[in-house]
Scaffold this motif. Structure first.
Motif, PDB file in Angstrom:
ATOM      1  N   SER A  18       0.827  -1.212   0.000  1.00  0.00           N
ATOM      2  CA  SER A  18       0.000   0.000   0.000  1.00  0.00           C
ATOM      3  C   SER A  18       0.861   1.262   0.000  1.00  0.00           C
ATOM      4  CB  SER A  18      -0.937   0.002   1.210  1.00  0.00           C
ATOM      5  OG  SER A  18      -1.849  -1.087   1.132  1.00  0.00           O
ATOM      6  N   THR A  19       1.962   1.234   0.754  1.00  0.00           N
ATOM      7  CA  THR A  19       2.878   2.380   0.752  1.00  0.00           C
ATOM      8  C   THR A  19       3.452   2.591  -0.646  1.00  0.00           C
ATOM      9  OG1 THR A  19       3.471   1.925   3.053  1.00  0.00           O
ATOM     10  CG2 THR A  19       4.951   3.361   1.819  1.00  0.00           C
ATOM     11  N   LEU A  20       3.818   1.493  -1.305  1.00  0.00           N
ATOM     12  CA  LEU A  20       4.347   1.581  -2.672  1.00  0.00           C
ATOM     13  C   LEU A  20       3.305   2.136  -3.628  1.00  0.00           C
ATOM     14  CD1 LEU A  20       6.667   0.945  -4.654  1.00  0.00           C
ATOM     15  CD2 LEU A  20       5.631  -1.313  -4.981  1.00  0.00           C
ATOM     16  N   GLY A  26       0.991   8.948  -6.085  1.00  0.00           N
ATOM     17  CA  GLY A  26       1.143  10.332  -5.644  1.00  0.00           C
ATOM     18  C   GLY A  26      -0.041  10.825  -4.848  1.00  0.00           C
ATOM     19  N   GLU A  27      -0.928   9.918  -4.485  1.00  0.00           N
ATOM     20  CA  GLU A  27      -2.099  10.226  -3.659  1.00  0.00           C
ATOM     21  C   GLU A  27      -2.262   9.111  -2.634  1.00  0.00           C
ATOM     22  OE1 GLU A  27      -4.058  12.828  -3.743  1.00  0.00           O
ATOM     23  OE2 GLU A  27      -3.583  13.762  -5.672  1.00  0.00           O
ATOM     24  N   ARG A  28      -2.925   9.447  -1.526  1.00  0.00           N
ATOM     25  CA  ARG A  28      -3.147   8.439  -0.486  1.00  0.00           C
ATOM     26  C   ARG A  28      -4.422   7.668  -0.808  1.00  0.00           C
ATOM     27  NH1 ARG A  28      -5.067   8.637   4.732  1.00  0.00           N
ATOM     28  NH2 ARG A  28      -3.957   7.400   6.279  1.00  0.00           N
ATOM     29  N   ILE A  29      -4.259   6.615  -1.605  1.00  0.00           N
ATOM     30  CA  ILE A  29      -5.397   5.814  -2.056  1.00  0.00           C
ATOM     31  C   ILE A  29      -5.660   4.659  -1.082  1.00  0.00           C
ATOM     32  CG2 ILE A  29      -6.252   4.303  -3.892  1.00  0.00           C
ATOM     33  CD1 ILE A  29      -6.231   7.164  -4.785  1.00  0.00           C
ATOM     34  N   SER A  30      -4.593   3.948  -0.686  1.00  0.00           N
ATOM     35  CA  SER A  30      -4.727   2.781   0.187  1.00  0.00           C
ATOM     36  C   SER A  30      -4.390   3.146   1.624  1.00  0.00           C
ATOM     37  CB  SER A  30      -3.785   1.661  -0.268  1.00  0.00           C
ATOM     38  OG  SER A  30      -4.176   1.156  -1.525  1.00  0.00           O
ATOM     39  N   ILE A  31      -5.108   2.519   2.573  1.00  0.00           N
ATOM     40  CA  ILE A  31      -4.821   2.776   3.977  1.00  0.00           C
ATOM     41  C   ILE A  31      -3.533   2.062   4.367  1.00  0.00           C
ATOM     42  CG2 ILE A  31      -7.253   3.079   4.521  1.00  0.00           C
ATOM     43  CD1 ILE A  31      -7.219   0.392   5.941  1.00  0.00           C
ATOM     44  N   ILE A  32      -2.816   2.658   5.324  1.00  0.00           N
ATOM     45  CA  ILE A  32      -1.536   2.111   5.754  1.00  0.00           C
ATOM     46  C   ILE A  32      -1.512   2.045   7.274  1.00  0.00           C
ATOM     47  CG2 ILE A  32       0.963   2.442   5.766  1.00  0.00           C
ATOM     48  CD1 ILE A  32       0.585   4.126   3.212  1.00  0.00           C
ATOM     49  N   THR A  33      -1.241   0.863   7.808  1.00  0.00           N
ATOM     50  CA  THR A  33      -0.991   0.731   9.241  1.00  0.00           C
ATOM     51  C   THR A  33       0.151  -0.264   9.402  1.00  0.00           C
ATOM     52  OG1 THR A  33      -2.324  -1.205   9.839  1.00  0.00           O
ATOM     53  CG2 THR A  33      -3.509   0.875   9.552  1.00  0.00           C
ATOM     54  N   SER A  34       0.639  -0.384  10.632  1.00  0.00           N
ATOM     55  CA  SER A  34       1.729  -1.327  10.902  1.00  0.00           C
ATOM     56  C   SER A  34       1.213  -2.758  11.034  1.00  0.00           C
ATOM     57  CB  SER A  34       2.455  -0.930  12.194  1.00  0.00           C
ATOM     58  OG  SER A  34       1.544  -0.928  13.282  1.00  0.00           O
ATOM     59  N   LYS A  35      -0.101  -2.923  11.058  1.00  0.00           N
ATOM     60  CA  LYS A  35      -0.680  -4.262  11.207  1.00  0.00           C
ATOM     61  C   LYS A  35      -0.855  -4.921   9.840  1.00  0.00           C
ATOM     62  CE  LYS A  35      -3.273  -3.309  15.475  1.00  0.00           C
ATOM     63  NZ  LYS A  35      -3.061  -1.877  15.700  1.00  0.00           N
ATOM     64  N   ALA A  36      -0.757  -6.253   9.830  1.00  0.00           N
ATOM     65  CA  ALA A  36      -0.928  -7.015   8.587  1.00  0.00           C
ATOM     66  C   ALA A  36      -2.404  -7.082   8.203  1.00  0.00           C
ATOM     67  CB  ALA A  36      -0.371  -8.427   8.770  1.00  0.00           C
ATOM     68  N   ALA A 185     -16.688   7.780  -3.732  1.00  0.00           N
ATOM     69  CA  ALA A 185     -16.281   8.569  -2.561  1.00  0.00           C
ATOM     70  C   ALA A 185     -16.556   7.827  -1.258  1.00  0.00           C
ATOM     71  CB  ALA A 185     -17.010   9.912  -2.576  1.00  0.00           C
ATOM     72  N   ARG A 186     -17.707   7.169  -1.174  1.00  0.00           N
ATOM     73  CA  ARG A 186     -18.074   6.465   0.070  1.00  0.00           C
ATOM     74  C   ARG A 186     -17.020   5.434   0.465  1.00  0.00           C
ATOM     75  NH1 ARG A 186     -24.178   5.485   1.102  1.00  0.00           N
ATOM     76  NH2 ARG A 186     -25.177   7.317   0.210  1.00  0.00           N
ATOM     77  N   PHE A 187     -16.425   4.787  -0.542  1.00  0.00           N
ATOM     78  CA  PHE A 187     -15.428   3.746  -0.264  1.00  0.00           C
ATOM     79  C   PHE A 187     -14.270   4.307   0.548  1.00  0.00           C
ATOM     80  CE2 PHE A 187     -11.445   1.633  -1.338  1.00  0.00           C
ATOM     81  CZ  PHE A 187     -11.731   0.319  -0.998  1.00  0.00           C
ATOM     82  N   PHE A 188     -13.811   5.501   0.187  1.00  0.00           N
ATOM     83  CA  PHE A 188     -12.653   6.073   0.870  1.00  0.00           C
ATOM     84  C   PHE A 188     -13.000   6.527   2.284  1.00  0.00           C
ATOM     85  CE2 PHE A 188     -11.598   6.198  -3.589  1.00  0.00           C
ATOM     86  CZ  PHE A 188     -10.346   5.599  -3.558  1.00  0.00           C
ATOM     87  N   VAL A 189     -14.244   6.882   2.495  1.00  0.00           N
ATOM     88  CA  VAL A 189     -14.686   7.182   3.860  1.00  0.00           C
ATOM     89  C   VAL A 189     -14.585   5.921   4.723  1.00  0.00           C
ATOM     90  CG1 VAL A 189     -16.641   7.875   5.306  1.00  0.00           C
ATOM     91  CG2 VAL A 189     -16.204   9.063   3.145  1.00  0.00           C
ATOM     92  N   THR A 190     -15.086   4.809   4.208  1.00  0.00           N
ATOM     93  CA  THR A 190     -15.028   3.553   4.981  1.00  0.00           C
ATOM     94  C   THR A 190     -13.584   3.140   5.234  1.00  0.00           C
ATOM     95  OG1 THR A 190     -15.107   2.077   3.048  1.00  0.00           O
ATOM     96  CG2 THR A 190     -17.207   2.765   3.982  1.00  0.00           C
ATOM     97  N   GLU A 191     -12.711   3.335   4.245  1.00  0.00           N
ATOM     98  CA  GLU A 191     -11.310   2.945   4.405  1.00  0.00           C
ATOM     99  C   GLU A 191     -10.605   3.815   5.442  1.00  0.00           C
ATOM    100  OE1 GLU A 191      -9.355   0.195   2.252  1.00  0.00           O
ATOM    101  OE2 GLU A 191     -11.309  -0.158   3.172  1.00  0.00           O
ATOM    102  N   ILE A 192     -10.882   5.098   5.444  1.00  0.00           N
ATOM    103  CA  ILE A 192     -10.257   5.994   6.424  1.00  0.00           C
ATOM    104  C   ILE A 192     -10.710   5.632   7.830  1.00  0.00           C
ATOM    105  CG2 ILE A 192     -10.216   8.372   7.272  1.00  0.00           C
ATOM    106  CD1 ILE A 192     -10.239   9.237   4.262  1.00  0.00           C
ATOM    107  N   ILE A 193     -12.004   5.348   7.995  1.00  0.00           N
ATOM    108  CA  ILE A 193     -12.499   4.961   9.326  1.00  0.00           C
ATOM    109  C   ILE A 193     -11.871   3.629   9.753  1.00  0.00           C
ATOM    110  CG2 ILE A 193     -14.537   4.309  10.672  1.00  0.00           C
ATOM    111  CD1 ILE A 193     -16.155   6.271   8.893  1.00  0.00           C
ATOM    112  N   ARG A 194     -11.761   2.686   8.810  1.00  0.00           N
ATOM    113  CA  ARG A 194     -11.131   1.400   9.139  1.00  0.00           C
ATOM    114  C   ARG A 194      -9.680   1.590   9.557  1.00  0.00           C
ATOM    115  NH1 ARG A 194      -9.830  -2.955   6.784  1.00  0.00           N
ATOM    116  NH2 ARG A 194      -9.658  -2.132   4.664  1.00  0.00           N
TER     117      ARG A 194
END
Length: 294
Positions: A18-20, A26-36, A185-194
């Motif tokens: 996701s970081t890659l 050049g945009e924050r499309i995928s969520i990134i956390t330290s968890k798998a 748009a709704r998808f990215f809201v759910t991803e940010i909350i997740r």
């Protein structure tokens, strides 16, 4: 001459796919956390120039599924092998090349260009360690071109992008030239909350949660969002809400700030928590959450 193609990113959990993806888009499309296993869907990020369109796909980490949600996640990863024009197989300097051999065999059988990305090379002590890794991966995927990178530090991504552009086939664009993603748009809201749930809670809690946007109303100055966090057990609902609602309020505050940054608008965010027992194994719920197609 116009080039266009699907550049699909696959690999095991927690190697930095996701970081890659975000760095390449050049945009924050995928969520990134330290968890798998934080990525659950196949998410497209689209990069356009006058003579090129690169459609990147981030995919869930490859795993041995233990319930139906994970089966759907694995299907997203395997589907990325079918329609790719260029395949990016991402590993890192910690992962053993023997991990998930069955999926690696499918990558080895590909006839399309495969770029094997060794990520997180900033963690290596010296060049010899990198040379050893390159040798091991060359033996496992002899047809792949190996490119060491650090997605977080954006090291060697210029060269990776150059190779992707060279390997893309001639084609008209697949999406409108102003498109950034295939998701609404709704998808990215759910991803940010997740993402905020993964950052706030420990252990199994984030993996038992799903988020749905029940209402998304936008006017010129504000977006009004009503969302629901689904959990599998009553005890999990209590943990999500926290003492006097403090934990849920923290998630809402963090999510609202990122949603506002994403949409560049003020956001009024309402959040509720509901119990949907064993939703990870229910076809009807997985379908409603977008994990299973007709």
């Amino acid at each position: 001459m116009h080039k266009a193609g699907f550049v699909n990113i696959v690999g095991n959990p927690n190697v930095g796919k996701s970081t890659l993806m975000n760095s390449l888009v050049g945009e924050r499309i995928s969520i990134i956390t330290s968890k798998a296993q934080t990525t659950r869907h196949r998410i497209m990020g689209i990069v356009n120039t006058d003579d090129m369109q690169i459609v990147y796909s981030d995919t869930p980490g490859v795993l041995n599924p233990h319930y139906k949600l994970q089966e759907s996640m694995l299907n997203f990863s395997q589907s990325a092998l079918i329609d790719a024009d260029v395949l990016l197989y991402v590993t890192d300097v910690v992962e053993k090349p023997t991990k998930n051999q069955s999926f690696l065999d499918k990558v080895a059988a590909q006839t399309i260009p495969v770029l094997l990305i060794i990520n997180k090379i900033d963690l290596l002590k010296d060049q010899k360690e990198l040379e050893r890794l390159v040798k091991e991966w060359t033996e496992r995927l002899p047809q792949a071109e190996i490119i060491p990178v650090s997605a977080m530090l954006k090291f060697n991504l210029d060269y990776l992008l150059k190779r992707i552009q060279e390997l893309l086939p001639e084609s008209p664009p697949f999406f409108e030239k102003d498109a950034l993603t295939d998701k609404p748009a709704r998808f990215f809201v759910t991803e940010i909350i997740r993402e905020k749930i993964f950052q706030t809670y420990d252990k199994e809690i984030p993996y038992s949660c799903e988020v749905a946007v029940e209402q998304f109303k936008e006017d010129e100055t504000m977006i009004h969002i009503m969302s629901v966090i689904y959990v599998e057990r009553d005890s999990q609902k209590g943990i999500i809400i926290g003492k006097k609602g403090a934990a849920l309020k923290k998630v809402g505050t963090l999510a609202r700030k990122d949603i506002e940054a994403f949409f560049q608008k003020k956001v009024f965010l309402e959040m509720f928590v509901k119990v949907e027992k064993d939703w990870r194994n229910k076809d009807s719920k997985l379908k409603s959450f977008g994990y299973q197609l007709d």
